[in-house]
Design a protein around this motif. Structure first.
Motif, PDB file in Angstrom:
ATOM      1  N   GLU A  64     -11.137  -2.091  -2.879  1.00  0.00           N
ATOM      2  CA  GLU A  64     -10.154  -2.222  -1.793  1.00  0.00           C
ATOM      3  C   GLU A  64      -9.005  -3.166  -2.149  1.00  0.00           C
ATOM      4  OE1 GLU A  64     -13.424  -2.774  -1.538  1.00  0.00           O
ATOM      5  OE2 GLU A  64     -13.865  -4.665  -0.484  1.00  0.00           O
ATOM      6  N   ASP A  65      -9.146  -3.884  -3.260  1.00  0.00           N
ATOM      7  CA  ASP A  65      -8.042  -4.731  -3.737  1.00  0.00           C
ATOM      8  C   ASP A  65      -7.038  -3.918  -4.551  1.00  0.00           C
ATOM      9  OD1 ASP A  65     -10.496  -7.279  -4.433  1.00  0.00           O
ATOM     10  OD2 ASP A  65      -9.269  -7.003  -2.629  1.00  0.00           O
ATOM     11  N   SER A  66      -7.378  -2.689  -4.837  1.00  0.00           N
ATOM     12  CA  SER A  66      -6.446  -1.829  -5.580  1.00  0.00           C
ATOM     13  C   SER A  66      -5.166  -1.682  -4.773  1.00  0.00           C
ATOM     14  CB  SER A  66      -7.071  -0.451  -5.824  1.00  0.00           C
ATOM     15  OG  SER A  66      -8.231  -0.559  -6.608  1.00  0.00           O
ATOM     16  N   SER A  67      -4.059  -1.985  -5.401  1.00  0.00           N
ATOM     17  CA  SER A  67      -2.787  -1.979  -4.682  1.00  0.00           C
ATOM     18  C   SER A  67      -1.663  -2.243  -5.670  1.00  0.00           C
ATOM     19  CB  SER A  67      -2.804  -3.074  -3.599  1.00  0.00           C
ATOM     20  OG  SER A  67      -1.694  -2.939  -2.735  1.00  0.00           O
ATOM     21  N   GLY A  73      11.384  -4.578   6.793  1.00  0.00           N
ATOM     22  CA  GLY A  73      11.103  -3.435   7.640  1.00  0.00           C
ATOM     23  C   GLY A  73      10.134  -2.511   6.936  1.00  0.00           C
ATOM     24  N   GLN A  74       9.773  -1.429   7.597  1.00  0.00           N
ATOM     25  CA  GLN A  74       8.767  -0.522   7.054  1.00  0.00           C
ATOM     26  C   GLN A  74       9.313   0.376   5.945  1.00  0.00           C
ATOM     27  OE1 GLN A  74       9.638  -1.018  10.227  1.00  0.00           O
ATOM     28  NE2 GLN A  74       7.975  -0.542  11.647  1.00  0.00           N
ATOM     29  N   TYR A 133      12.245   2.150  -5.991  1.00  0.00           N
ATOM     30  CA  TYR A 133      11.639   3.356  -6.558  1.00  0.00           C
ATOM     31  C   TYR A 133      10.135   3.146  -6.629  1.00  0.00           C
ATOM     32  CZ  TYR A 133      16.354   4.673  -8.075  1.00  0.00           C
ATOM     33  OH  TYR A 133      17.686   5.007  -8.114  1.00  0.00           O
ATOM     34  N   PRO A 134       9.358   4.227  -6.653  1.00  0.00           N
ATOM     35  CA  PRO A 134       7.902   4.089  -6.740  1.00  0.00           C
ATOM     36  C   PRO A 134       7.482   3.285  -7.962  1.00  0.00           C
ATOM     37  CG  PRO A 134       8.497   6.338  -6.208  1.00  0.00           C
ATOM     38  CD  PRO A 134       9.779   5.638  -6.535  1.00  0.00           C
ATOM     39  N   PHE A 192       0.857  -1.178   0.000  1.00  0.00           N
ATOM     40  CA  PHE A 192       0.000   0.000   0.000  1.00  0.00           C
ATOM     41  C   PHE A 192       0.897   1.233   0.000  1.00  0.00           C
ATOM     42  CE2 PHE A 192      -4.020  -1.984   0.365  1.00  0.00           C
ATOM     43  CZ  PHE A 192      -3.851  -3.128   1.121  1.00  0.00           C
ATOM     44  N   PRO A 193       0.358   2.367  -0.447  1.00  0.00           N
ATOM     45  CA  PRO A 193       1.183   3.582  -0.508  1.00  0.00           C
ATOM     46  C   PRO A 193       1.860   3.899   0.816  1.00  0.00           C
ATOM     47  CG  PRO A 193      -0.907   3.934  -1.614  1.00  0.00           C
ATOM     48  CD  PRO A 193      -1.003   2.593  -0.950  1.00  0.00           C
ATOM     49  N   LYS A 194       3.113   4.219   0.744  1.00  0.00           N
ATOM     50  CA  LYS A 194       3.905   4.629   1.898  1.00  0.00           C
ATOM     51  C   LYS A 194       4.025   3.530   2.951  1.00  0.00           C
ATOM     52  CE  LYS A 194       4.351   8.969   0.495  1.00  0.00           C
ATOM     53  NZ  LYS A 194       5.654   9.567   0.162  1.00  0.00           N
TER      54      LYS A 194
END
Lengths: 117, 112
Positions: free
Chosen positions: A87-90, B103-104, B39-40, A39-41
């Motif tokens: 919600e499966d978007s990833s 890790g995160q 990378y993204p 997931f993002p970040k």
């Protein structure tokens, strides 16, 4: 060097449809392949481990009926997201492990961006 | 249970200076540790690893240090370059099927 090809790199699908993602090891035989979701970040979350010719081992909380994994050969594993919902978007990433593990024995695909609309 | 932890979500460094990315772990049975750069919208790429029997491994601008008593490892990048800007993950293979535990991640930004 070891190369893992993952296709498609991005896909948009409608809610309720199924999407298949392929992961191929191009120049080596992968005894084990792993499927991750990001997931993002956030970190890479392991979804399941697949071994050629046997059933995949799913991590706790991952619906095996929703995320179907097939590892039919030593060079190909597929992840099918069934009846996809928004919600499966990833971002889904596969990884292939060469036999006789070494510290750099894990090779990752380039990832698949799934968007469910 | 988060067995591998990166407590700093981001790090900003000036070009030419040293970047130090940290990672802590709880499982003393890990055989080795790996660092990946990401990378993204791309998959992680392997950067450098260290065996649990070593305390240092160096590869060009990248050096990884392992402190087993503290269950801590760090990745040093020197000199840092703008192209190093990415998310860095430390990881360790579990004893159960060899799956990698990540890790995160720490997002490194190297400013020109």
């Amino acid at each position: 060097g070891a190369v893992v090809s993952q296709h498609p790199s991005w896909v948009i699908c409608k809610s309720g449809t199924s999407v298949k993602i392929e992961c191929r090891s191009l120049d080596f035989q992968a005894t084990t392949m792993f499927w991750y979701r990001q997931f993002p970040k956030q970190s890479l979350m392991l979804m399941a481990t697949s071994n050629e010719g046997s059933k995949a081992t799913y991590e706790q909380g991952v619906e095996k009926d929703k995320f179907l994994i097939n590892h039919a050969s030593l060079t190909l594993s597929t992840l099918t997201v069934t009846s996809a919902h928004p919600e499966d978007s990833s971002f889904y990433i596969c990884s292939a492990k060469r036999g006789g593990s070494t510290s750099d024995g894990y090779t990752f695909g380039s990832g698949t961006r799934l968007t469910v609309v | 249970d988060q067995q591998v932890k990166q407590n700093s979500p981001s790090l900003s460094v000036q070009e030419g200076r040293i970047s130090i990315l940290n990672c802590d772990y709880t499982n003393s049975m890990f055989d080795y540790f790996l660092w990946y750069k990401k990378y993204p919208a791309e998959g992680p790429t392997f950067l450098i690893s260290i065996s649990s029997i070593k305390d240092k491994n160096e590869d060009g601008r990248f050096t990884v240090f392992l402190n087993k008593s503290a269950k801590h490892l760090s990745l040093h990048i020197v000199p840092s370059q703008p192209g190093d800007s990415a998310v860095y993950f430390c990881a360790a293979p579990s004893n159960q099927g060899g799956k990698l535990i990540f890790g995160q991640g720490t997002e490194l930004s190297v400013k020109p």
